[in-house]
Write a protein that holds these residues in place. Sequence first.
Motif, PDB file in Angstrom:
ATOM      1  N   THR A  30       0.814  -1.233   0.000  1.00  0.00           N
ATOM      2  CA  THR A  30       0.000   0.000   0.000  1.00  0.00           C
ATOM      3  C   THR A  30       0.838   1.271   0.000  1.00  0.00           C
ATOM      4  O   THR A  30       0.308   2.352  -0.243  1.00  0.00           O
ATOM      5  CB  THR A  30      -0.900   0.088   1.263  1.00  0.00           C
ATOM      6  OG1 THR A  30      -0.047   0.288   2.405  1.00  0.00           O
ATOM      7  CG2 THR A  30      -1.731  -1.160   1.458  1.00  0.00           C
ATOM      8  N   ASN A  85      -9.026   6.903   7.519  1.00  0.00           N
ATOM      9  CA  ASN A  85      -9.987   7.471   6.566  1.00  0.00           C
ATOM     10  C   ASN A  85     -10.510   8.842   6.973  1.00  0.00           C
ATOM     11  O   ASN A  85     -11.538   9.283   6.473  1.00  0.00           O
ATOM     12  CB  ASN A  85     -11.165   6.494   6.394  1.00  0.00           C
ATOM     13  CG  ASN A  85     -10.700   5.106   6.030  1.00  0.00           C
ATOM     14  OD1 ASN A  85     -10.905   4.147   6.773  1.00  0.00           O
ATOM     15  ND2 ASN A  85     -10.039   4.980   4.896  1.00  0.00           N
ATOM     16  N   THR A  87     -11.716  12.304   7.173  1.00  0.00           N
ATOM     17  CA  THR A  87     -12.069  13.258   6.119  1.00  0.00           C
ATOM     18  C   THR A  87     -13.192  14.153   6.610  1.00  0.00           C
ATOM     19  O   THR A  87     -13.744  13.921   7.691  1.00  0.00           O
ATOM     20  CB  THR A  87     -12.484  12.509   4.831  1.00  0.00           C
ATOM     21  OG1 THR A  87     -12.640  13.457   3.781  1.00  0.00           O
ATOM     22  CG2 THR A  87     -13.767  11.696   4.993  1.00  0.00           C
ATOM     23  N   ARG A  91     -13.189  20.211   3.671  1.00  0.00           N
ATOM     24  CA  ARG A  91     -11.882  20.190   4.341  1.00  0.00           C
ATOM     25  C   ARG A  91     -10.914  21.045   3.521  1.00  0.00           C
ATOM     26  O   ARG A  91     -10.909  20.970   2.295  1.00  0.00           O
ATOM     27  CB  ARG A  91     -11.392  18.739   4.365  1.00  0.00           C
ATOM     28  CG  ARG A  91     -10.116  18.537   5.137  1.00  0.00           C
ATOM     29  CD  ARG A  91      -9.739  17.074   5.141  1.00  0.00           C
ATOM     30  NE  ARG A  91      -8.719  16.799   6.103  1.00  0.00           N
ATOM     31  CZ  ARG A  91      -8.179  15.588   6.279  1.00  0.00           C
ATOM     32  NH1 ARG A  91      -8.580  14.563   5.543  1.00  0.00           N
ATOM     33  NH2 ARG A  91      -7.245  15.396   7.177  1.00  0.00           N
ATOM     34  N   ALA A 122      -8.112   8.901  -3.578  1.00  0.00           N
ATOM     35  CA  ALA A 122      -8.137   8.628  -2.133  1.00  0.00           C
ATOM     36  C   ALA A 122      -9.279   9.424  -1.505  1.00  0.00           C
ATOM     37  O   ALA A 122      -9.085  10.298  -0.664  1.00  0.00           O
ATOM     38  CB  ALA A 122      -6.803   8.932  -1.460  1.00  0.00           C
ATOM     39  N   SER A 156      -9.553   1.303  -0.073  1.00  0.00           N
ATOM     40  CA  SER A 156     -10.430   0.578   0.846  1.00  0.00           C
ATOM     41  C   SER A 156     -11.810   0.352   0.221  1.00  0.00           C
ATOM     42  O   SER A 156     -12.544   1.307  -0.062  1.00  0.00           O
ATOM     43  CB  SER A 156     -10.562   1.358   2.158  1.00  0.00           C
ATOM     44  OG  SER A 156     -11.635   0.848   2.896  1.00  0.00           O
ATOM     45  N   MET A 215      -0.159   2.072  -5.385  1.00  0.00           N
ATOM     46  CA  MET A 215       1.096   1.328  -5.549  1.00  0.00           C
ATOM     47  C   MET A 215       1.121   0.499  -6.832  1.00  0.00           C
ATOM     48  O   MET A 215       2.162   0.009  -7.235  1.00  0.00           O
ATOM     49  CB  MET A 215       1.327   0.403  -4.350  1.00  0.00           C
ATOM     50  CG  MET A 215       1.491   1.139  -3.045  1.00  0.00           C
ATOM     51  SD  MET A 215       2.813   2.342  -3.136  1.00  0.00           S
ATOM     52  CE  MET A 215       4.208   1.251  -2.933  1.00  0.00           C
ATOM     53  N   PHE A 237       2.990   8.115   3.021  1.00  0.00           N
ATOM     54  CA  PHE A 237       4.021   7.427   2.242  1.00  0.00           C
ATOM     55  C   PHE A 237       5.394   8.046   2.469  1.00  0.00           C
ATOM     56  O   PHE A 237       5.505   9.234   2.772  1.00  0.00           O
ATOM     57  CB  PHE A 237       3.724   7.532   0.732  1.00  0.00           C
ATOM     58  CG  PHE A 237       2.356   7.059   0.311  1.00  0.00           C
ATOM     59  CD1 PHE A 237       1.689   6.044   0.990  1.00  0.00           C
ATOM     60  CD2 PHE A 237       1.725   7.627  -0.801  1.00  0.00           C
ATOM     61  CE1 PHE A 237       0.432   5.607   0.583  1.00  0.00           C
ATOM     62  CE2 PHE A 237       0.469   7.193  -1.213  1.00  0.00           C
ATOM     63  CZ  PHE A 237      -0.181   6.183  -0.517  1.00  0.00           C
TER      64      PHE A 237
HETATM   65  C1  LIG Z   1      -7.027  10.590   5.395  1.00  0.00           C
HETATM   66  S1  LIG Z   1      -7.948   9.958   4.035  1.00  0.00           S
HETATM   67  C2  LIG Z   1      -8.047  11.392   3.002  1.00  0.00           C
HETATM   68  C3  LIG Z   1      -9.430  11.583   2.430  1.00  0.00           C
HETATM   69  C4  LIG Z   1      -9.645  12.860   1.599  1.00  0.00           C
HETATM   70  N1  LIG Z   1      -8.806  12.902   0.431  1.00  0.00           N
HETATM   71  C5  LIG Z   1      -9.436  14.092   2.447  1.00  0.00           C
HETATM   72  O1  LIG Z   1      -8.473  14.828   2.253  1.00  0.00           O
HETATM   73  O2  LIG Z   1     -10.271  14.331   3.332  1.00  0.00           O
HETATM   74  C6  LIG Z   1      -6.717   8.969   3.224  1.00  0.00           C
HETATM   75  C7  LIG Z   1      -7.305   7.924   2.285  1.00  0.00           C
HETATM   76  O3  LIG Z   1      -6.231   7.352   1.524  1.00  0.00           O
HETATM   77  C8  LIG Z   1      -6.541   5.997   1.266  1.00  0.00           C
HETATM   78  N2  LIG Z   1      -5.301   5.279   0.888  1.00  0.00           N
HETATM   79  C9  LIG Z   1      -4.273   4.894   1.694  1.00  0.00           C
HETATM   80  N3  LIG Z   1      -3.342   4.233   0.991  1.00  0.00           N
HETATM   81  C10 LIG Z   1      -3.768   4.204  -0.294  1.00  0.00           C
HETATM   82  C11 LIG Z   1      -3.233   3.646  -1.500  1.00  0.00           C
HETATM   83  N4  LIG Z   1      -2.066   2.981  -1.510  1.00  0.00           N
HETATM   84  N5  LIG Z   1      -3.945   3.792  -2.632  1.00  0.00           N
HETATM   85  C12 LIG Z   1      -5.136   4.466  -2.638  1.00  0.00           C
HETATM   86  N6  LIG Z   1      -5.695   5.004  -1.529  1.00  0.00           N
HETATM   87  C13 LIG Z   1      -5.023   4.876  -0.368  1.00  0.00           C
HETATM   88  C14 LIG Z   1      -7.149   5.527   2.583  1.00  0.00           C
HETATM   89  O4  LIG Z   1      -7.930   4.361   2.432  1.00  0.00           O
HETATM   90  C15 LIG Z   1      -7.955   6.764   3.013  1.00  0.00           C
HETATM   91  O5  LIG Z   1      -9.316   6.665   2.657  1.00  0.00           O
END
Ligand SMILES: C[S@@+](CC[C@H](N)C(=O)[O-])C[C@H]1O[C@@H](n2cnc3c(N)ncnc32)[C@H](O)[C@@H]1O
Length: 285
Positions: A30, A85, A87, A91, A122, A156, A215, A237
């Motif tokens: 991931t 997650n 959010t 935001r 994401a 997810s 990834m 990351f």
């Molecule tokens: C903190 S949330 C951000 C949501 C939104 N973009 C915001 O700014 O409010 C991060 C999201 O990244 C996703 N995520 C994490 N690793 C990922 C990956 N390798 N590929 C795609 N999505 C990923 C998680 O599942 C999560 O829903």
Amino acid sequence: MVFDDIRNIYKAELSDDQFDKLGAFINRETGIKMPPAKKVMVQARLKKRLKELGIPTFEAYLQYVFGKDGIESEVVHVFDAISTNKTDFFREPVHFSFLKEHVLPEFKAKNNSSTLKVWSAACSSGEEPYTLAMSISEFLGGGKDFDFRIHGTDISTLILKMALNAVFTEERLRPAVPEYLVRKYFMKSTDAVKRTYRAVPELRQKMSFSRVNFMDESYPLSEKFDVIFCRNVLIYFDRNVQEAVVQKICRYLKPGGYFFHGHSESLIGMNLPLKNVRPTVFQKI
Ligand SMILES: C[S@@+](CC[C@H](N)C(=O)[O-])C[C@H]1O[C@@H](n2cnc3c(N)ncnc32)[C@H](O)[C@@H]1O
């Protein structure tokens, strides 16, 4: 499951070795950093999964995850359990102001009658793509200057189901979404005990969702986008992974298209086909 088994699950502990193995796997698959400080969080979140499956120990669970059946069906639950997650609607509101004041007027002037394509990369449980949809609808004000589509992706599957469903609790919606927008874009549930709100069909029909893991070598997306929001995910990351991910994402951005990242992230010093137009806002060269 007998009572003793349930008690064992409550006591189940993830050893350092097990965490190292699982953490290395999660990081490889991931991109998410898995420092030792995350062990307590991973243990707590996966324990719920042990209970669901009736597996009494982490040793047995990891055997299942890394076995033939687990690799096919359980890994996705591991990713669901470890992803953060967090959010919100609206935001980092400055991004939606920039969209309404610069990006949308520019698109309207240049692309009369074509469709604006936005990727919420994401997207988590949908607050970001639905904020985008409300912002664009408000800009259009019922007019037909251009049409728009929003595609949300996330690693997810659990969170994507929520985004597709478009049902939000009172606490998620208020006070982040102004009252006049709640009334215009959400339908209230009839359940007086658990008050929820669903996005109106006019917004839902503008949306599509699919699973994308950043990834992967390339992403299963059939089109290029005018605007990409990729916010508050790069932070999980390592820097070299961030750069590789944004390079791949840029392949899906049209020349002149806009890329937004979160305010706690930075692309400074990376080799990318982007020029900086505002803090955290870029345009494809
Ligand atoms: C903190 S949330 C951000 C949501 C939104 N973009 C915001 O700014 O409010 C991060 C999201 O990244 C996703 N995520 C994490 N690793 C990922 C990956 N390798 N590929 C795609 N999505 C990923 C998680 O599942 C999560 O829903």
